[in-house]
Motif scaffolding. Sequence first.
Motif, mmCIF file in Angstrom:
data_model
loop_
_atom_site.group_PDB
_atom_site.id
_atom_site.type_symbol
_atom_site.label_atom_id
_atom_site.label_comp_id
_atom_site.label_asym_id
_atom_site.label_seq_id
_atom_site.Cartn_x
_atom_site.Cartn_y
_atom_site.Cartn_z
ATOM 1 N N PRO A 183 0.856 -1.148 0.048
ATOM 2 C CA PRO A 183 -0.003 -0.136 0.035
ATOM 3 C C PRO A 183 0.846 1.163 -0.078
ATOM 4 O O PRO A 183 1.863 1.292 0.472
ATOM 5 C CB PRO A 183 -0.708 -0.109 1.144
ATOM 6 N N GLY A 205 -7.678 7.184 0.862
ATOM 7 C CA GLY A 205 -8.013 5.882 0.280
ATOM 8 C C GLY A 205 -9.114 5.911 -0.716
ATOM 9 O O GLY A 205 -9.662 4.893 -0.985
ATOM 10 N N GLN A 237 -7.926 3.531 -3.659
ATOM 11 C CA GLN A 237 -6.697 2.983 -2.825
ATOM 12 C C GLN A 237 -5.765 2.670 -3.841
ATOM 13 O O GLN A 237 -5.910 2.446 -5.149
ATOM 14 C CB GLN A 237 -7.297 1.420 -2.437
ATOM 15 N N HIS A 295 -1.553 1.340 -4.474
ATOM 16 C CA HIS A 295 -0.765 0.517 -4.019
ATOM 17 C C HIS A 295 0.637 0.987 -4.978
ATOM 18 O O HIS A 295 0.215 1.205 -6.176
ATOM 19 C CB HIS A 295 -1.078 -1.124 -4.423
ATOM 20 N N ASP A 330 -10.790 1.050 -6.834
ATOM 21 C CA ASP A 330 -11.885 1.006 -5.929
ATOM 22 C C ASP A 330 -12.966 0.659 -6.505
ATOM 23 O O ASP A 330 -12.865 0.171 -7.652
ATOM 24 C CB ASP A 330 -11.979 2.686 -5.409
ATOM 25 N N GLY A 359 -7.338 -6.804 -3.653
ATOM 26 C CA GLY A 359 -7.883 -5.808 -2.873
ATOM 27 C C GLY A 359 -9.391 -5.698 -3.430
ATOM 28 O O GLY A 359 -10.165 -5.521 -2.677
ATOM 29 N N GLU A 389 -12.815 -6.370 -0.945
ATOM 30 C CA GLU A 389 -13.841 -5.301 -0.837
ATOM 31 C C GLU A 389 -15.363 -5.876 -1.323
ATOM 32 O O GLU A 389 -16.066 -5.391 -1.142
ATOM 33 C CB GLU A 389 -13.697 -4.226 -1.935
#
Length: 172
Positions: free
Chosen positions: A8, A57, A60, A62, A77, A116, A120
């Motif tokens: 992250p 965020g 998000q 990385h 996201d 990720g 979610e």
Amino acid sequence: MSDYEVRPATLRDAKAVAEIHALSVKAAYEGILPEDELRALAPATREAKWREAIEYGEPQVHVVVQGSEIVGFVGFDRSRDPKTPPTTGEIWAIYVKPEHWDKGAGVALWDAAREGLEDEGCTTVTIWVPIRNDRAMRFHELAGFKREMKTAKTTAIGTVRIEEIRLKRSVA
């Protein structure tokens, strides 16, 4: 085995993310955007945006590192497209320094984003790609994305309008 590691992003990474964004867009859009538009893609115009994204965020973010050097990033996201179900995720941006193209950094970022999005609760993922960006189109199609032909749209980048199309695949 790849020598890339994904983690992250932290606030300290915002400047590197902005620099990679500007550098990669210039390389990826060469021949698509005019020279004056490419010169206008400065890291300074992007750093605040990425700092805010990392802090809150959304998306998000990385980064992929090789040793201690950040060589790429992904922002992901839930989908920003209207009328998409909450189980649809989106890759908002994925960029790698050109000298790391075709070496596994992009795949490492895609794998991290997929994980990720799965965490979610997303079951599908989309990304918007300029139709004339052959490299990006090829990368995403090799990753299993399929073009949604009825989604083509025109987007402004600076003073230039480009055609984009949405690609979609299952997260699993």
